[in-house]
Design a protein around this motif. Sequence first.
Motif, mmCIF file in Angstrom:
data_model
loop_
_atom_site.group_PDB
_atom_site.id
_atom_site.type_symbol
_atom_site.label_atom_id
_atom_site.label_comp_id
_atom_site.label_asym_id
_atom_site.label_seq_id
_atom_site.Cartn_x
_atom_site.Cartn_y
_atom_site.Cartn_z
ATOM 1 N N THR A 117 7.932 18.324 -11.013
ATOM 2 C CA THR A 117 7.186 19.548 -11.323
ATOM 3 C C THR A 117 7.173 19.801 -12.823
ATOM 4 O O THR A 117 8.168 19.559 -13.500
ATOM 5 C CB THR A 117 7.816 20.751 -10.597
ATOM 6 O OG1 THR A 117 7.786 20.515 -9.188
ATOM 7 C CG2 THR A 117 7.038 22.037 -10.887
ATOM 8 N N GLY A 140 -5.738 23.917 -16.902
ATOM 9 C CA GLY A 140 -4.760 23.347 -15.985
ATOM 10 C C GLY A 140 -3.664 24.307 -15.578
ATOM 11 O O GLY A 140 -2.883 24.019 -14.681
ATOM 12 N N VAL A 144 2.281 22.661 -12.680
ATOM 13 C CA VAL A 144 1.774 21.503 -11.943
ATOM 14 C C VAL A 144 2.832 21.137 -10.919
ATOM 15 O O VAL A 144 3.960 20.761 -11.279
ATOM 16 C CB VAL A 144 1.491 20.308 -12.872
ATOM 17 C CG1 VAL A 144 0.987 19.121 -12.056
ATOM 18 C CG2 VAL A 144 0.476 20.687 -13.941
ATOM 19 N N ILE A 147 3.416 16.201 -10.960
ATOM 20 C CA ILE A 147 2.669 15.454 -11.965
ATOM 21 C C ILE A 147 2.443 14.009 -11.528
ATOM 22 O O ILE A 147 1.550 13.337 -12.043
ATOM 23 C CB ILE A 147 3.363 15.486 -13.338
ATOM 24 C CG1 ILE A 147 4.749 14.841 -13.265
ATOM 25 C CG2 ILE A 147 3.461 16.897 -13.874
ATOM 26 C CD1 ILE A 147 5.417 14.700 -14.620
ATOM 27 N N ALA A 150 -0.903 13.940 -10.253
ATOM 28 C CA ALA A 150 -1.886 14.162 -11.312
ATOM 29 C C ALA A 150 -2.154 12.896 -12.117
ATOM 30 O O ALA A 150 -3.274 12.665 -12.571
ATOM 31 C CB ALA A 150 -1.416 15.286 -12.235
#
Length: 214
Positions: A117, A140, A144, A147, A150
């Motif tokens: 995270t 963004g 997140v 990641i 991502a």
Amino acid sequence: MASGSRFAVVLLASLALSVALTLAFEEPRELDPDAEDALQMLNILYKSREPKEFRKVYDAKTGVTRMLSFYWSDCGRETDYVHVKSLKILPDPLQLPGNLTFSFDWETVADLRDPITLDLKLEKKVSFVWFHVPCNRIPGGCHVQNICDAIEKETCPPEYQNCHCPFRTGEYSMPLTTVELKEGGVPSGDYRLTVWLSANGSELGCVYLQFSVA
């Protein structure tokens, strides 16, 4: 069109016009005090300001003293798995939109597996006070959840050993790389950014950056 239908259309158009004129010329409604303060704060944050967080740095190799605003530090704990060893960003101050050149070295003392995270906090300096930039104003956002998801579809630069999870224990290095930043509209001024990595609620690492936008 029948006369009755034409009359209905004219009536509806007249009503719509009267409503529009009423809204255009009505007295401004009072905002909730908190909402008004928030709007004023946003106006302050997004006002362009002259960068002032510069410091003199002497380059012993060239014998030249330069003015720099960029500064970074590893803000993690000694027990964290991830530590940044070096970080460089050019130009200084940043020019947006424009090219961004960067390099960094980091290490992990344990294997990193998903989920990883990412959380960040961006602040802007106004006079002598640092103000938190709202997350909905940051591309963004500030969080997140993983990641690994991502970056899974990203292609690793040929110079970089690995940019996909898992990251095995060891040292990693990204040589000087240039990317084009097309996003504009970032007000000039001094900023600071703190980024945290965590896994299952436990901190993995932290890095702090201070930079200016011209």
